[in-house]
Design an enzyme around this catalytic site. Structure first.
Site, PDB file in Angstrom:
ATOM      1  N   THR A  40      28.124  31.223  -4.967  1.00  0.00           N
ATOM      2  CA  THR A  40      26.708  31.506  -5.628  1.00  0.00           C
ATOM      3  C   THR A  40      25.935  32.127  -5.532  1.00  0.00           C
ATOM      4  O   THR A  40      25.555  33.556  -5.693  1.00  0.00           O
ATOM      5  CB  THR A  40      26.022  30.505  -6.701  1.00  0.00           C
ATOM      6  N   ASP A  41      26.645  32.700  -4.064  1.00  0.00           N
ATOM      7  CA  ASP A  41      25.298  33.121  -2.079  1.00  0.00           C
ATOM      8  C   ASP A  41      25.288  34.120  -2.529  1.00  0.00           C
ATOM      9  O   ASP A  41      24.567  35.129  -2.474  1.00  0.00           O
ATOM     10  CB  ASP A  41      26.180  32.496  -1.491  1.00  0.00           C
ATOM     11  N   LEU A 130      35.112  23.296   6.251  1.00  0.00           N
ATOM     12  CA  LEU A 130      33.309  22.980   6.101  1.00  0.00           C
ATOM     13  C   LEU A 130      32.961  23.751   7.235  1.00  0.00           C
ATOM     14  O   LEU A 130      32.174  23.122   7.861  1.00  0.00           O
ATOM     15  CB  LEU A 130      33.859  21.278   6.522  1.00  0.00           C
ATOM     16  N   SER A 131      32.980  25.187   7.011  1.00  0.00           N
ATOM     17  CA  SER A 131      32.682  26.198   7.508  1.00  0.00           C
ATOM     18  C   SER A 131      32.549  25.611   9.456  1.00  0.00           C
ATOM     19  O   SER A 131      31.104  25.376  10.253  1.00  0.00           O
ATOM     20  CB  SER A 131      30.877  25.941   7.407  1.00  0.00           C
ATOM     21  N   ASP A 177      26.612  29.167   4.876  1.00  0.00           N
ATOM     22  CA  ASP A 177      27.394  28.582   5.442  1.00  0.00           C
ATOM     23  C   ASP A 177      25.630  28.160   7.042  1.00  0.00           C
ATOM     24  O   ASP A 177      26.018  27.464   7.611  1.00  0.00           O
ATOM     25  CB  ASP A 177      28.616  29.170   6.192  1.00  0.00           C
TER      26      ASP A 177
HETATM   27  C1  GLA Z   1      32.651  31.043   2.107  1.00  0.00           C
HETATM   28  C2  GLA Z   1      31.633  31.170   2.775  1.00  0.00           C
HETATM   29  C3  GLA Z   1      30.310  31.634   1.538  1.00  0.00           C
HETATM   30  C4  GLA Z   1      30.562  31.023   0.416  1.00  0.00           C
HETATM   31  C5  GLA Z   1      31.398  29.926  -0.065  1.00  0.00           C
HETATM   32  C6  GLA Z   1      32.206  30.145  -1.530  1.00  0.00           C
HETATM   33  O1  GLA Z   1      32.425  29.386   2.753  1.00  0.00           O
HETATM   34  O2  GLA Z   1      31.651  31.681   3.823  1.00  0.00           O
HETATM   35  O3  GLA Z   1      29.699  32.491   2.139  1.00  0.00           O
HETATM   36  O4  GLA Z   1      30.729  32.075  -0.581  1.00  0.00           O
HETATM   37  O5  GLA Z   1      32.839  29.911   0.261  1.00  0.00           O
HETATM   38  O6  GLA Z   1      30.537  29.088  -2.921  1.00  0.00           O
END
Ligand code: GLA
Length: 392
Positions: A40-41, A130-131, A177
């Site tokens: 959704t971001d 998990l970024s 993230d």
């Molecule tokens: C990854 C991207 C985010 C987001 C998610 C899905 O983590 O880096 O910006 O789009 O996927 O919600």
């Protein structure tokens, strides 16, 4: 997880071995897990998100020249680069591109940077949704912010880190993230508004624990699937914008408007847009349900989110199906869904506090029986956003 004091001692010893002497300052930036709001971001929608107690640290000491020397304790690799003469991408040590990209974007924005010797250590698992990348970017920006007195607030810092990822690293991600890592608050979830770049915070009900279930499966295709999903959403929004005043992104579109214009889209674009519009509403609904511990609501919203991710957004792989089956029949589960970009990686469950050990045991056994893969299942706390680390 190792205790903080052991981690500090390990980083300090490695710093001394690498550069000699002690670091002058330490920064940290957390990983994140999204509790609702897949993809959704970049549609300027909402996400319910949480910074987790898995963090990336940089221990650093300023240099008198314009060199950045950066090394990773986890990866046992590093490189030096100059802040002068145009910062280039590294092919030899690609992870340094997150640091290089942040330095380049900050300088392009006119901030005066100084060099440093830095050592990175992370407890955010790599490549699992998990970024870890955002945590490194945000840690690097937090370091420059403190070292060079830049006075960046968390939102601006997150935006510049996202720009580094988009323009330098070359991943067309949204703001989720970096924003979560930069602006999180301990003990709280963030209800993030990705259009206005604002958030509200809500406490998590004390009975509920957030549990990560890592499929330990990574599909190589993710690289092309992510930009394709994004392009489909943008195509849908553009078609609707052409006939509907006030529509800029899918954030502005209702299900009724989408259905009325269905003939404009190919089937895939319609399904993607439908998922995003519904998922946005689920974010708003889950925020209330989580703090009130409305169990039927948590169960229904997470089930709908997973079904939409599978049938409409098509980001679910068989390993995720096996994991959701294992999570759903585990003791104490209140709800379970995908997390991150999908296509494998981590998933997330809401679990009754006292059931977490039994939940973990069940999920590990059931998932391994179904797939032969040993998963990782662990509870996470809502951690503070990025900042200086007080190390004695
Ligand atoms: C990854 C991207 C985010 C987001 C998610 C899905 O983590 O880096 O910006 O789009 O996927 O919600």
């Amino acid at each position: 997880m190792e205790a903080m004091s052991e981690r500090v001692a390990g980083v300090r010893a490695a710093f001394a071995a690498l550069y000699g002497g002690d670091p002058a300052l330490w920064v940290q930036a957390p990983g994140r897990v999204d509790l609702m709001g897949s993809h959704t971001d970049y549609n300027e929608g909402y996400v319910l998100t949480m910074p987790i107690d898995r963090t990336t640290w940089i221990a650093a000491r300023p240099r008198d020249d314009r060199q950045v020397r950066i090394h990773s304790l986890n990866l046992e690799s590093g490189e030096a680069f100059s802040l002068d003469g145009g910062i280039q991408r590294s092919a030899a040590v690609p992870w340094t591109n997150y640091v290089r990209g942040v330095a380049k974007v900050l300088q392009d924005e006119g901030y005066a940077l100084c060099g440093f010797d830095g050592l990175v250590h992370s407890t955010v698992p790599f490549s699992s949704g998990l970024s870890s990348s955002a945590a490194l970017e945000v840690a690097a920006a937090t370091l420059f912010n403190a070292l060079c007195g830049l006075d960046l607030d968390p939102v601006r810092l997150a935006v510049l880190c996202q720009r580094a990822e988009n323009t330098f690293v070359g991943v067309n991600c949204g703001i989720l993230d970096q924003y979560t890592s930069a602006a999180g608050r301990a003990g709280h979830v963030l209800l993030l508004d990705c259009r206005h770049l604002t958030h509200t915070v809500a406490p998590i009900h004390p009975d509920i624990r957030i549990v990560i279930c890592d499929t330990r499966y990574k599909r190589a295709l993710t690289g092309s699937e992510y930009p394709q999903r994004r392009a489909q959403c943008e195509a849908g929004a553009a078609a609707l914008a052409a006939i509907t005043p006030g529509v800029r992104t899918l954030r502005d579109v209702s299900l009724e408007q989408l259905d009325a214009a269905r003939s404009l889209f190919d089937e895939a674009v319609y399904r993607r847009a439908r998922f995003i519009i519904q998922e946005n509403q689920r974010v708003l609904d889950l925020a209330g349900a989580l703090s009130a511990k409305d169990v039927p609501c948590i169960a229904a919203l997470t089930a709908e989110s997973f079904a939409g991710a599978r049938d409409l957004y098509e980001i679910v792989v068989p390993q995720m199906e096996a994991m959701i089956a294992a999570m759903r029949c585990a003791p104490g589960v209140l709800g379970a869904r995908q997390a991150g970009a999908g296509f494998g990686g981590c998933m997330v469950a809401f679990v009754e506090r006292e059931c977490v050990p039994a939940f973990g045991e069940h999920v590990r056994a059931a998932y391994q029986a179904a797939t032969g893969i040993e998963s990782a299942v662990y509870a996470v706390e809502a951690a503070p956003g990025a900042g200086l680390l007080a190390v004695g």
